[in-house]
Motif scaffolding. Structure first.
Motif, PDB file in Angstrom:
ATOM      1  N   GLY A 225       0.819  -1.212   0.000  1.00 21.52           N
ATOM      2  CA  GLY A 225       0.000   0.000   0.000  1.00 21.52           C
ATOM      3  C   GLY A 225       0.847   1.253   0.000  1.00 21.52           C
ATOM      4  N   GLY A 226       1.965   1.221   0.718  1.00 25.58           N
ATOM      5  CA  GLY A 226       2.867   2.367   0.737  1.00 25.58           C
ATOM      6  C   GLY A 226       3.475   2.633  -0.624  1.00 25.58           C
ATOM      7  N   VAL A 227       3.873   1.568  -1.310  1.00 25.73           N
ATOM      8  CA  VAL A 227       4.418   1.725  -2.663  1.00 25.73           C
ATOM      9  C   VAL A 227       3.340   2.269  -3.603  1.00 25.73           C
ATOM     10  CG1 VAL A 227       5.330   0.476  -4.665  1.00 25.73           C
ATOM     11  CG2 VAL A 227       6.254   0.021  -2.381  1.00 25.73           C
ATOM     12  N   ALA A 228       2.128   1.711  -3.520  1.00 26.70           N
ATOM     13  CA  ALA A 228       1.021   2.189  -4.364  1.00 26.70           C
ATOM     14  C   ALA A 228       0.749   3.669  -4.113  1.00 26.70           C
ATOM     15  CB  ALA A 228      -0.239   1.370  -4.108  1.00 26.70           C
TER      16      ALA A 228
ATOM     17  N   GLY B  58      -2.965   4.495 -10.173  1.00 25.28           N
ATOM     18  CA  GLY B  58      -4.246   5.020 -10.644  1.00 25.28           C
ATOM     19  C   GLY B  58      -5.439   4.724  -9.759  1.00 25.28           C
ATOM     20  N   GLY B  59      -5.666   3.457  -9.437  1.00 26.16           N
ATOM     21  CA  GLY B  59      -6.814   3.092  -8.613  1.00 26.16           C
ATOM     22  C   GLY B  59      -6.730   3.647  -7.206  1.00 26.16           C
ATOM     23  N   THR B  60      -5.521   3.671  -6.687  1.00 22.77           N
ATOM     24  CA  THR B  60      -5.316   4.206  -5.343  1.00 22.77           C
ATOM     25  C   THR B  60      -5.568   5.709  -5.338  1.00 22.77           C
ATOM     26  OG1 THR B  60      -3.649   2.500  -4.972  1.00 22.77           O
ATOM     27  CG2 THR B  60      -3.669   4.333  -3.434  1.00 22.77           C
ATOM     28  N   GLU B  61      -5.054   6.391  -6.346  1.00 22.31           N
ATOM     29  CA  GLU B  61      -5.251   7.840  -6.451  1.00 22.31           C
ATOM     30  C   GLU B  61      -6.730   8.174  -6.629  1.00 22.31           C
ATOM     31  OE1 GLU B  61      -2.656  11.313  -8.327  1.00 22.31           O
ATOM     32  OE2 GLU B  61      -3.427   9.922  -9.833  1.00 22.31           O
ATOM     33  N   GLY B  62      -7.419   7.395  -7.460  1.00 21.28           N
ATOM     34  CA  GLY B  62      -8.852   7.609  -7.659  1.00 21.28           C
ATOM     35  C   GLY B  62      -9.638   7.447  -6.363  1.00 21.28           C
ATOM     36  N   GLY B  63      -9.229   6.477  -5.545  1.00 20.90           N
ATOM     37  CA  GLY B  63      -9.892   6.257  -4.264  1.00 20.90           C
ATOM     38  C   GLY B  63      -9.690   7.424  -3.307  1.00 20.90           C
ATOM     39  N   MET B  64      -8.479   7.970  -3.296  1.00 21.12           N
ATOM     40  CA  MET B  64      -8.209   9.121  -2.425  1.00 21.12           C
ATOM     41  C   MET B  64      -9.034  10.333  -2.857  1.00 21.12           C
ATOM     42  SD  MET B  64      -6.124   8.353   0.020  1.00 21.12           S
ATOM     43  CE  MET B  64      -5.217   9.767   0.576  1.00 21.12           C
TER      44      MET B  64
ATOM     45  N   GLY C  14     -12.231  12.536  -1.034  1.00 18.16           N
ATOM     46  CA  GLY C  14     -12.110  13.974  -0.817  1.00 18.16           C
ATOM     47  C   GLY C  14     -10.748  14.424  -0.339  1.00 18.16           C
ATOM     48  N   TYR C  15      -9.738  13.568  -0.410  1.00 21.30           N
ATOM     49  CA  TYR C  15      -8.404  13.934   0.037  1.00 21.30           C
ATOM     50  C   TYR C  15      -7.560  14.416  -1.143  1.00 21.30           C
ATOM     51  CZ  TYR C  15      -9.564  11.560   4.356  1.00 21.30           C
ATOM     52  OH  TYR C  15     -10.159  11.198   5.537  1.00 21.30           O
ATOM     53  N   PRO C  16      -6.673  15.385  -0.901  1.00 24.19           N
ATOM     54  CA  PRO C  16      -5.754  15.795  -1.968  1.00 24.19           C
ATOM     55  C   PRO C  16      -4.731  14.692  -2.219  1.00 24.19           C
ATOM     56  CG  PRO C  16      -5.249  16.971   0.066  1.00 24.19           C
ATOM     57  CD  PRO C  16      -6.497  16.167   0.324  1.00 24.19           C
ATOM     58  N   THR C  17      -4.273  14.591  -3.446  1.00 23.14           N
ATOM     59  CA  THR C  17      -3.381  13.471  -3.788  1.00 23.14           C
ATOM     60  C   THR C  17      -2.002  13.567  -3.133  1.00 23.14           C
ATOM     61  OG1 THR C  17      -2.754  14.593  -5.832  1.00 23.14           O
ATOM     62  CG2 THR C  17      -4.551  12.978  -5.965  1.00 23.14           C
TER      63      THR C  17
ATOM     64  N   GLY D 169      -9.140   5.584  10.543  1.00 23.46           N
ATOM     65  CA  GLY D 169      -9.475   6.801   9.802  1.00 23.46           C
ATOM     66  C   GLY D 169      -9.968   6.478   8.406  1.00 23.46           C
ATOM     67  N   ALA D 170      -9.328   5.501   7.756  1.00 20.25           N
ATOM     68  CA  ALA D 170      -9.774   5.070   6.431  1.00 20.25           C
ATOM     69  C   ALA D 170     -11.167   4.459   6.514  1.00 20.25           C
ATOM     70  CB  ALA D 170      -8.780   4.060   5.846  1.00 20.25           C
ATOM     71  N   PHE D 171     -11.401   3.660   7.549  1.00 15.31           N
ATOM     72  CA  PHE D 171     -12.728   3.058   7.749  1.00 15.31           C
ATOM     73  C   PHE D 171     -13.781   4.156   7.896  1.00 15.31           C
ATOM     74  CE2 PHE D 171     -16.205   1.323  10.217  1.00 15.31           C
ATOM     75  CZ  PHE D 171     -16.390   0.063   9.669  1.00 15.31           C
ATOM     76  N   ALA D 172     -13.497   5.134   8.747  1.00 14.19           N
ATOM     77  CA  ALA D 172     -14.442   6.235   8.964  1.00 14.19           C
ATOM     78  C   ALA D 172     -14.658   7.038   7.689  1.00 14.19           C
ATOM     79  CB  ALA D 172     -13.938   7.139  10.093  1.00 14.19           C
ATOM     80  N   SER D 173     -13.598   7.271   6.920  1.00 19.19           N
ATOM     81  CA  SER D 173     -13.727   8.009   5.663  1.00 19.19           C
ATOM     82  C   SER D 173     -14.608   7.262   4.672  1.00 19.19           C
ATOM     83  CB  SER D 173     -12.344   8.245   5.045  1.00 19.19           C
ATOM     84  OG  SER D 173     -11.560   9.069   5.873  1.00 19.19           O
ATOM     85  N   HIS D 174     -14.383   5.957   4.546  1.00 23.17           N
ATOM     86  CA  HIS D 174     -15.207   5.151   3.628  1.00 23.17           C
ATOM     87  C   HIS D 174     -16.656   5.125   4.097  1.00 23.17           C
ATOM     88  CE1 HIS D 174     -12.222   3.745   0.826  1.00 23.17           C
ATOM     89  NE2 HIS D 174     -11.426   3.376   1.821  1.00 23.17           N
ATOM     90  N   LEU D 175     -16.856   5.024   5.389  1.00 24.63           N
ATOM     91  CA  LEU D 175     -18.210   5.017   5.937  1.00 24.63           C
ATOM     92  C   LEU D 175     -18.906   6.352   5.663  1.00 24.63           C
ATOM     93  CD1 LEU D 175     -20.191   3.273   7.596  1.00 24.63           C
ATOM     94  CD2 LEU D 175     -19.246   4.342   9.643  1.00 24.63           C
TER      95      LEU D 175
END
Length: 166
Positions: A25-28, A34-40, A44-47, A86-92
């Motif tokens: 995940g750190g390398v991604a 692409g998919g990781t950036e799209g998810g961020m 609503g997070y800046p890349t 935090g990721a869980f809360a963001s997705h929720l």
């Protein structure tokens, strides 16, 4: 199977999974896959946050997997837990598909399990938490209310010591 062996297997299973997830995940994040950036962006997070998270995920994985550095391990486990919850809360909050909640929740539980099952030689010696230590580990760990300073596993006059007692 003796508890000592079951505990060791549980620790290494959860720790290897956590290390793999954190390094990959750190390398991604660092390469802005692409998919990781799209998810961020969808959350609503800046890349640029990906670069920060990617660096710390890799550093956290190395700290958790490497021997020694007990205090740094504590920080890495805490950071891992904070990031995953935090990721869980963001997705929720953003109404992400349920698989994102399952993965982030499962990896957060994996981090807690790895932290709770770690052998005594990978723990800080904190008097109030001694009851969490495995009874059947015979690692050489200071137990006098002191712990060895950051990054050192040595004993004697050159060891950096911090007292936890008044």
């Amino acid at each position: 199977m003796p508890m000592n062996k079951a505990r060791r297997i549980g620790y290494w299973a959860t720790t290897v999974v956590l290390g793999f997830v954190w390094i990959s995940g750190g390398v991604a994040d660092l390469i802005h896959r692409g998919g990781t950036e799209g998810g961020m962006v969808a959350l609503g997070y800046p890349t640029y946050v990906m670069t920060i998270l990617g660096f710390w995920k890799i550093m956290g994985a190395l700290a958790i997997l490497a021997p020694g550095f007990r205090l740094v391990k504590e920080w890495a486990y805490a950071g891992t837990f904070f990031e995953l919850t935090g990721a869980f809360a963001s997705h929720l909050a953003m109404g992400s598909p349920v698989n994102h909640l399952i993965y982030t929740g499962a990896f957060a539980l994996c981090a807690v399990a790895s932290w709770a099952l770690r052998p005594a030689d990978r723990m800080l010696d904190i008097p109030g938490l001694r009851r969490l230590r495995p009874n059947d580990d015979h690692a050489s760990v200071p137990t006098s209310g002191e712990f060895v300073g950051v990054g050192t596993e040595q004993e004697g006059p050159t060891a950096s010591r911090f007292s936890l007692e008044n």
